[in-house]
Each structure stands twice: as structure tokens, then as C-alpha cells.
Write an enzyme that holds these catalytic residues in place. Structure first.
Site, PDB file in Angstrom:
ATOM      1  N   HIS A 170       5.008 -13.994   6.876  1.00 56.85           N
ATOM      2  CA  HIS A 170       5.548 -12.885   7.671  1.00 56.85           C
ATOM      3  C   HIS A 170       4.540 -12.418   8.708  1.00 56.85           C
ATOM      4  CE1 HIS A 170       7.121  -8.988   8.847  1.00 56.85           C
ATOM      5  NE2 HIS A 170       8.302  -9.438   8.438  1.00 56.85           N
ATOM      6  N   HIS A 184       0.815  -1.223   0.000  1.00 57.96           N
ATOM      7  CA  HIS A 184       0.000   0.000   0.000  1.00 57.96           C
ATOM      8  C   HIS A 184       0.842   1.265   0.000  1.00 57.96           C
ATOM      9  CE1 HIS A 184      -3.333  -2.794   0.645  1.00 57.96           C
ATOM     10  NE2 HIS A 184      -4.023  -1.850   0.037  1.00 57.96           N
ATOM     11  N   HIS A 235      14.168 -14.022   8.842  1.00 60.14           N
ATOM     12  CA  HIS A 235      13.045 -14.692   9.525  1.00 60.14           C
ATOM     13  C   HIS A 235      13.125 -16.213   9.373  1.00 60.14           C
ATOM     14  CE1 HIS A 235      11.000 -11.164  10.824  1.00 60.14           C
ATOM     15  NE2 HIS A 235      10.814 -10.697   9.610  1.00 60.14           N
ATOM     16  N   GLU A 238       4.692 -12.362  12.681  1.00 60.97           N
ATOM     17  CA  GLU A 238       4.280 -11.100  13.306  1.00 60.97           C
ATOM     18  C   GLU A 238       2.774 -10.867  13.342  1.00 60.97           C
ATOM     19  OE1 GLU A 238       6.559  -7.861  11.625  1.00 60.97           O
ATOM     20  OE2 GLU A 238       8.430  -8.951  11.933  1.00 60.97           O
TER      21      GLU A 238
HETATM   22 CO    CO Z   1      10.074  -8.796   9.221  1.00 63.21          CO
END
Ligand code: CO
Length: 294
Positions: free
Chosen positions: A179, A122, A241, A209
Site C-alpha cells: 500500500h 498507531h 488497489h 502511495e
Molecule cells: Co488505499
């Protein structure tokens, strides 16, 4: 006398209109030759393995749309700074678009290489919108990330099934690490898990997350009486990650959490951008904007 005056007035008006439009086209690119370009935008990565994936995407995009120049930009400021210290310069999307404007591109297909339309996507949409409002190009269009439409979801499900290790048995689970985000688009992860489980109840999607977290996934694995788990990243690159939060030795890594809960774990350190089936979805998305330029 009256007609002469009318004629003179009309001539003056037409000359004025021509001079204005002539000026406009000369100065604002109305007569400029059509020049189409592609801008690929990734979150970015400083991993050497990521560069191989990005080179592969670059090659596939060029093969699918021959003759169209391909540019790159990274949305992550941190990654760009890190790379700059290694002497590798990468543009932000805004800088890349400004350069393309400078190089007289008239039509630009901007392609997001993100997984979902979250915050990064976005932000990119706002940048593209600003260039559109400025009238920098005749057309500038942003393509969808990996998962946007229902067709994308189906293709992603298929790509996941193709990337699962062949020797995995039906009673063994696959846990994908997305993620995750505070952005409303986080719901895509649970939606993907629903669609995967319609085909195979032992495939799970968790996030680092966002929702669902690893504790919920661990409970679901117990419910399904799972003994062995394959851990795979659902991120374009197997970066920080995947290496640490998923497969790392720390107590709170997914591998540690699941091992402690009694599951045997096997980790696969390969990002989605390393598999052609995922890349093809992004590559096809570039075709959407390009069709509008015809
Ligand atoms: Co991250």
C-alpha cells in the site's frame, strides 16, 4: 483508656479500608470472573472475496485459541459506512471494545490484521491505550501487525516465496504491490525488498502511495533485463488497489505502465489473507498478549 481508644480507632480505620476496597472490588470488577476475549481488527473490505479471507482467519484463530470468543472491528470508516448501506453492521475498534467492556470481558487481546505498523495501527494503539487508561479491563494488549519484528520479516519472506506461482522461471520477475504510506513505517517495504533480494534478485516490492513507486521498480526491472513480470498484491485483500491500481486497464495502472515499458505482465488477484502462510503470522501474534493473561 488509651488502649481502648486506640483499639476503636484501629477498628474504625480497618472497617473504613475494608468498606472502601470492598466497594472498589464489587464495583470495579476486582472480584469479577476472568473473561478473556480476542478482538481482530482489519482495515476492512466490502469485497465478497475479502469476507472469505476474514472467515478463514476467524476459523484459524478460534482453532488456535479454543474457547476464547472472537470479535471483529474494521478501522476504515468508509468501508463501515459502505457495508452499513448493505445492511451489514461492523464496529469500529472503540465501539467493539466498549461492547466487550459491557459484556464483562476482563482481558482482551486486540490483534491488528494490518501489514505494517502504519497510521491505522498507531490509531488503533491510541484507542487501546485510552481503554487501558480508563481501567476498562484488567489487561488489554495490542498484538503486532504482519511485519514488525525481524522474525516476522523472515516469516513474511518465506510466505512470499511460497505464494509465488510455481511455474515462474528464475529470469521472470515478481513485483509485489504494497500500500505505502506517509507514515515512517513505510521503510518496511524497502527493507522487505532487501531481504527478498538476498534470496532472489528478481523479486521487487513497490507501493501505491509511498516509496518505492512503480517508476523506480520499472527502472530496476530494466537493469535486471527482465522480460516477464508477475504482479501480486502485498495487501491482506485483493480489493480496489489490486483490481484497479495494479491490474486495471487505466493508463496509470502498474500493468499498463509496465506493459508500455515493454514487459509482459501477468496479474495475480489474491490478497495475503488468502494464504495460510501469511495468516499463521497474524494468528501467532495473538498468542503474545494471551500469554500475558495466564
Ligand atoms: Co488505499
Amino acid at each position: 483508656m488509651k488502649t481502648v481508644k486506640w483499639f476503636l480507632m484501629m477498628t474504625a480505620l480497618m472497617l473504613f479500608v475494608f468498606s472502601v476496597t470492598g466497594y472498589a472490588s464489587a464495583d470495579h470488577g476486582g472480584n469479577a470472573q476472568k473473561k478473556v476475549g480476542i478482538l481482530l481488527v482489519a482495515f476492512g473490505s466490502s469485497e465478497a472475496s475479502a469476507q472469505i479471507s476474514f472467515d478463514n482467519i476467524d476459523k484459524k484463530v478460534k482453532a488456535a485459541y479454543p474457547g476464547i470468543p472472537v470479535y471483529w472491528a474494521y478501522t476504515s470508516h468508509i468501508i463501515r459506512e459502505k457495508l452499513a448501506k448493505q445492511g451489514k453492521h461492523l464496529d469500529s475498534p472503540a465501539v467493539a471494545l466498549a461492547k466487550m467492556k459491557d459484556e464483562k470481558f476482563t482481558h482482551v487481546a486486540v490483534q491488528s490484521l494490518h501489514t505494517i505498523a502504519g497510521e491505522e495501527y498507531h490509531d488503533l494503539r491510541r484507542t487501546v491505550g485510552a481503554f487501558k487508561q480508563m481501567g476498562a479491563f484488567q489487561r488489554v494488549i495490542l498484538g503486532y501487525p504482519l511485519m514488525a519484528t525481524q522474525e516476522d520479516m523472515q516469516r513474511t519472506v518465506d510466505a512470499i516465496f511460497k505464494s509465488i506461482p510455481k511455474n515462474r522461471k528464475a529470469k521472470e520477475a515478481v513485483v509485489l504491490m504494497g500500500h505505502g504510506t506517509h507514515h515512517p513505517s513505510n521503510a518496511f517495504y524497502a527493507a522487505l525488498m532487501f531481504q527478498l533480494q538476498l534470496k532472489d534478485p528478481n523479486i521487487f516490492v513497490g507501493t501505491v502511495e509511498g516509496y518505492p513507486g512503480i517508476d523506480l521498480i520499472s527502472d530496476l526491472l530494466k537493469q535486471n533485463k527482465i522480460k516477464k513480470v508477475y504482479l501480486m498484491p502485498l495487501m491482506s485483500v485483493a480489493g480496489d488497489h489490486a483490481k484497479n491500481d495494479m491490474a486495471g486497464a487505466e493508463d496509470d495502472s502498474w500493468k499498463s505502465v509496465l506493459t508500455k515499458a515493454g514487459f509482459k505482465c501477468e496479474t495475480i488477484l489474491k490478497g495475503t489473507a488468502e494464504y495460510d502462510d501469511f495468516i499463521d503470522i497474524w494468528v501467532d501474534h495473538v498468542g503474545g498478549p494471551l500469554n500475558h493473561f495466564k
